[in-house]
Write a protein that holds these residues in place. Structure first.
Motif: not given
Length: 199
Positions: A20, A170, A181
């Motif tokens: 992320m 995402y 994701y």
């Protein structure tokens, strides 16, 4: 007192090595989450909900008969959801604590089966929404999914783990690959100690 945007519990780039990126957090926290704060405060100003807690507003404004919720609910619920979301993730590798692992095995048969069901819920949520691991009113653990900003508080459930499957969560890192994701979220991003602390 107006609601404020909480600081992230880690640096913007703290989750980058786990899938992320800092750019995602800059957009997701600093812009999207902040918009829910700003719009939520504006929506409740001068109403009966001003001065109430997030939880009171969410439960009080949720309309179980409607798919499209009102503006107060949408913004305040999304504010609460995101407050939880950042806490449910972390940069440190945390194994699943024994008490939580036992509960997952009792409810789903195995941790892997829980992950399979959770990922399927998130991938199968049409459009925007959330995947959840909840403790239901009967004490059992269940996987659920909700549309838009709806969350487990609306159903008297305790949110143990939530994953945001709105595209802004995402798309920068995974483009349109929502299942990838979700897998990465479960395998690399979840702060399992935080989840266990919600039991």
């Amino acid at each position: 007192m107006a609601f404020t945007l909480p600081d992230l519990p880690y640096a913007h780039d703290a989750l980058a090595a786990k899938g992320m990126s800092a750019e995602t957090l800059e957009y997701h926290h600093d812009l999207h989450h902040n918009a829910y704060v700003t719009n939520g405060n504006a929506a409740i100003a001068g109403t009966e909900w001003e001065g109430k807690t997030l939880e009171e507003i969410i439960v009080g404004t949720y309309d179980k008969t409607a798919v499209a919720q009102n503006g107060i609910f949408n913004n305040i619920s999304q504010l609460w959801n995101h407050n939880q979301f950042w806490e449910m993730m972390g940069p440190n590798d945390t194994g699943i604590p024994g008490e939580l692992e036992k509960a997952l095995v009792e409810s789903f048969g195995s941790v892997e089966e829980f992950k399979t069901q959770f990922s399927a819920a998130g991938a199968g949520q049409f459009g925007s929404g959330w995947a959840w691991l909840v403790k239901d009113t009967d004490g059992a653990l269940k996987v659920t999914k909700t549309e838009n900003g709806v969350n487990p508080l609306c159903f008297g459930q305790t949110a143990l783990l939530g994953c945001d499957v709105w595209e802004h969560s995402y798309y920068i890192d995974f483009r349109n690959k929502r299942p990838a994701y979700l897998t990465n979220f479960l395998d690399n991003l979840v702060n399992w100690e935080n989840v266990a602390g919600r039991l």
